[in-house]
Design a protein around this motif. Sequence first.
Motif, PDB file in Angstrom:
ATOM      1  N   GLU A 136      11.276  -0.846  -9.353  1.00 36.94           N
ATOM      2  CA  GLU A 136      10.793  -0.328  -8.051  1.00 36.94           C
ATOM      3  C   GLU A 136       9.871   0.892  -8.277  1.00 36.94           C
ATOM      4  O   GLU A 136      10.130   1.808  -9.009  1.00 36.94           O
ATOM      5  CB  GLU A 136      12.253   0.311  -7.503  1.00 36.94           C
ATOM      6  N   ALA A 137       8.868   1.030  -7.360  1.00 43.80           N
ATOM      7  CA  ALA A 137       7.796   1.842  -7.408  1.00 43.80           C
ATOM      8  C   ALA A 137       8.213   2.772  -6.158  1.00 43.80           C
ATOM      9  O   ALA A 137       7.998   2.408  -4.991  1.00 43.80           O
ATOM     10  CB  ALA A 137       6.426   1.303  -7.356  1.00 43.80           C
ATOM     11  N   ALA A 138       8.667   3.979  -6.604  1.00 42.22           N
ATOM     12  CA  ALA A 138       8.895   4.945  -5.342  1.00 42.22           C
ATOM     13  C   ALA A 138       7.824   5.830  -5.035  1.00 42.22           C
ATOM     14  O   ALA A 138       7.338   6.379  -5.556  1.00 42.22           O
ATOM     15  CB  ALA A 138      10.343   5.879  -5.753  1.00 42.22           C
ATOM     16  N   VAL A 139       7.152   5.620  -3.997  1.00 39.55           N
ATOM     17  CA  VAL A 139       6.160   6.174  -3.220  1.00 39.55           C
ATOM     18  C   VAL A 139       6.689   7.493  -2.708  1.00 39.55           C
ATOM     19  O   VAL A 139       7.168   7.395  -1.551  1.00 39.55           O
ATOM     20  CB  VAL A 139       5.200   5.272  -2.190  1.00 39.55           C
ATOM     21  N   ILE A 140       6.326   8.830  -3.340  1.00 33.23           N
ATOM     22  CA  ILE A 140       7.046  10.048  -2.653  1.00 33.23           C
ATOM     23  C   ILE A 140       5.987  10.762  -1.798  1.00 33.23           C
ATOM     24  O   ILE A 140       6.566  11.483  -1.140  1.00 33.23           O
ATOM     25  CB  ILE A 140       7.491  10.873  -3.629  1.00 33.23           C
ATOM     26  N   GLU A 141       4.658  10.525  -2.020  1.00 39.85           N
ATOM     27  CA  GLU A 141       3.703  11.141  -1.069  1.00 39.85           C
ATOM     28  C   GLU A 141       2.750  10.244  -0.869  1.00 39.85           C
ATOM     29  O   GLU A 141       2.109   9.590  -1.668  1.00 39.85           O
ATOM     30  CB  GLU A 141       3.158  12.493  -1.844  1.00 39.85           C
ATOM     31  N   GLN A 142       1.985  10.042   0.235  1.00 35.34           N
ATOM     32  CA  GLN A 142       0.818   9.613   0.608  1.00 35.34           C
ATOM     33  C   GLN A 142      -0.055  10.689   1.313  1.00 35.34           C
ATOM     34  O   GLN A 142       0.226  10.967   2.439  1.00 35.34           O
ATOM     35  CB  GLN A 142       0.787   8.559   1.536  1.00 35.34           C
ATOM     36  N   LEU A 143      -1.075  11.281   0.155  1.00 31.73           N
ATOM     37  CA  LEU A 143      -1.999  12.253   0.744  1.00 31.73           C
ATOM     38  C   LEU A 143      -3.302  11.489   0.952  1.00 31.73           C
ATOM     39  O   LEU A 143      -3.933  11.786   0.028  1.00 31.73           O
ATOM     40  CB  LEU A 143      -1.850  13.497  -0.122  1.00 31.73           C
ATOM     41  N   VAL A 144      -3.398  10.836   2.117  1.00 34.13           N
ATOM     42  CA  VAL A 144      -4.718   9.974   2.053  1.00 34.13           C
ATOM     43  C   VAL A 144      -5.167  10.256   3.626  1.00 34.13           C
ATOM     44  O   VAL A 144      -4.689  10.677   4.595  1.00 34.13           O
ATOM     45  CB  VAL A 144      -4.295   8.271   2.175  1.00 34.13           C
ATOM     46  N   PRO A 145      -6.449   9.955   3.895  1.00 28.48           N
ATOM     47  CA  PRO A 145      -7.197  10.545   5.193  1.00 28.48           C
ATOM     48  C   PRO A 145      -6.905   9.360   6.117  1.00 28.48           C
ATOM     49  O   PRO A 145      -7.195   9.723   7.377  1.00 28.48           O
ATOM     50  CB  PRO A 145      -8.691  10.400   4.844  1.00 28.48           C
ATOM     51  N   ASN A 146      -6.563   8.279   5.682  1.00 30.13           N
ATOM     52  CA  ASN A 146      -6.243   6.976   6.910  1.00 30.13           C
ATOM     53  C   ASN A 146      -5.262   6.057   6.342  1.00 30.13           C
ATOM     54  O   ASN A 146      -5.088   6.042   5.131  1.00 30.13           O
ATOM     55  CB  ASN A 146      -7.514   6.596   7.500  1.00 30.13           C
ATOM     56  N   ARG A 147      -4.659   5.299   7.219  1.00 30.61           N
ATOM     57  CA  ARG A 147      -3.737   4.307   6.643  1.00 30.61           C
ATOM     58  C   ARG A 147      -4.498   3.233   5.718  1.00 30.61           C
ATOM     59  O   ARG A 147      -3.797   2.607   4.937  1.00 30.61           O
ATOM     60  CB  ARG A 147      -3.227   3.471   8.092  1.00 30.61           C
ATOM     61  N   ARG A 148      -5.682   2.960   6.069  1.00 29.90           N
ATOM     62  CA  ARG A 148      -6.415   1.855   5.257  1.00 29.90           C
ATOM     63  C   ARG A 148      -6.429   2.192   3.824  1.00 29.90           C
ATOM     64  O   ARG A 148      -6.172   1.546   2.819  1.00 29.90           O
ATOM     65  CB  ARG A 148      -8.105   1.563   5.630  1.00 29.90           C
ATOM     66  N   THR A 149      -6.722   3.650   3.636  1.00 29.78           N
ATOM     67  CA  THR A 149      -6.824   4.143   2.087  1.00 29.78           C
ATOM     68  C   THR A 149      -5.496   4.086   1.580  1.00 29.78           C
ATOM     69  O   THR A 149      -5.321   3.796   0.506  1.00 29.78           O
ATOM     70  CB  THR A 149      -7.367   5.582   2.226  1.00 29.78           C
ATOM     71  N   GLY A 150      -4.524   4.331   2.134  1.00 26.10           N
ATOM     72  CA  GLY A 150      -2.942   4.516   1.785  1.00 26.10           C
ATOM     73  C   GLY A 150      -2.436   3.047   1.567  1.00 26.10           C
ATOM     74  O   GLY A 150      -1.746   2.818   0.435  1.00 26.10           O
ATOM     75  N   ALA A 151      -2.755   2.088   2.294  1.00 20.56           N
ATOM     76  CA  ALA A 151      -2.241   0.798   2.237  1.00 20.56           C
ATOM     77  C   ALA A 151      -3.129   0.040   0.994  1.00 20.56           C
ATOM     78  O   ALA A 151      -2.489  -0.376   0.025  1.00 20.56           O
ATOM     79  CB  ALA A 151      -2.716  -0.167   3.370  1.00 20.56           C
ATOM     80  N   ARG A 152      -4.522   0.533   0.723  1.00 27.88           N
ATOM     81  CA  ARG A 152      -5.040  -0.163  -0.301  1.00 27.88           C
ATOM     82  C   ARG A 152      -4.394   0.602  -1.786  1.00 27.88           C
ATOM     83  O   ARG A 152      -4.479  -0.125  -2.723  1.00 27.88           O
ATOM     84  CB  ARG A 152      -6.527   0.200  -0.339  1.00 27.88           C
ATOM     85  N   LEU A 153      -4.272   1.850  -1.607  1.00 28.62           N
ATOM     86  CA  LEU A 153      -3.686   2.418  -3.061  1.00 28.62           C
ATOM     87  C   LEU A 153      -2.231   1.875  -3.313  1.00 28.62           C
ATOM     88  O   LEU A 153      -1.816   1.749  -4.424  1.00 28.62           O
ATOM     89  CB  LEU A 153      -3.460   3.959  -2.522  1.00 28.62           C
ATOM     90  N   VAL A 154      -1.481   1.705  -2.073  1.00 31.40           N
ATOM     91  CA  VAL A 154      -0.156   1.128  -2.472  1.00 31.40           C
ATOM     92  C   VAL A 154      -0.110  -0.205  -3.193  1.00 31.40           C
ATOM     93  O   VAL A 154       0.503  -0.582  -3.898  1.00 31.40           O
ATOM     94  CB  VAL A 154       0.716   0.922  -1.182  1.00 31.40           C
TER      95      VAL A 154
END
Length: 322
Positions: free
Chosen positions: A246-264
């Motif tokens: 399981e990859a536990a994502v504890i923080e998303q410190l991103v400028p927009n949702r697109r960047t966050g989704a791409r990083l996940v």
Amino acid sequence: MAEADLEIRRAERADDAGVVALLRVSLNKDDDPDYEAFLDWKHRRNAFGESPAWVALDGDRVVGYRTLMRWRFVGDDGRRVTAVRAVDTATHPDYQGRGIFRRLTLRGVADLTLAGDGIVFNTPNDQSRPGYLKMGWGLVGRLPVGVLPHGPRAMARMVASRVPAALWSDPTAVGLPAEALADPAVVDALLAHAPDKGFRTDRTPEYLAWRTAFAPLRYRLLLASDRDPAEGGIVFRLRRRGSTVEAAVIEQLVPNRRTGARLVARMLRETGADYAIGLRSGPSAGLLPLPGQGPLLTTRPLASAPPPPGAWRLTLGDVELF
């Protein structure tokens, strides 16, 4: 010995050996070589301050323990609220059924209310929740979980592995080690994208460095750009849950949702984890809702009233682990 004969008082450093011995025997931690260092990181090195704790004594013997871990929130108006989280507690097996847990907890609540602390919160399990509700805790609601399976068979593997996750993390070379978050240039750039709405953890550079610092947890930072941390990043760790990773994502410190989704998606692809998981009450780009799942949040007023249920904006980093 009768309940009234036990001494209840604030814990002192001289109680440490007795407290650790009690916790090990009560929580089955005898075979964990990292446990004492974990307690020190959590309760003594916490960026929000040292955890207040209380002990029950039978003579010189520590037979009960309760600690409330310090935390700090900030609201929409920018006002900071001091808080504590109800975490480690133990009663020696020979002394169970004597009301020690209740006495220690209510003593802690009374002391911290007088000291001006704002609220207490936690995510108790089904076994302990009724006891908290009887002591004045209120149910806020279920924290919404989000997941992203990696591949067509990942969801079936995830459903088949509904067991507690391992405490310590699996190693991975993906991203940067968490020490990168101690670099002021990196952490300042990332915190420019921290949540700024709702009742949320007060994310300071000191908090983020401490929260990710304990080595056995192996937190990693995956940046959107190797050249500029201002383009955002996510903080994650890999942990075993049954037969899955399981990859536990504890923080998303991103400028927009697109960047966050791409990083996940990139994190899953590069680590090979079966799925990503996080909370959807805070930033949750790329994570799909998993209805009816997630921990139940409870809270109790101390010197302040807790926020309404809809105001909370928590991430997995606020509730996992503790």
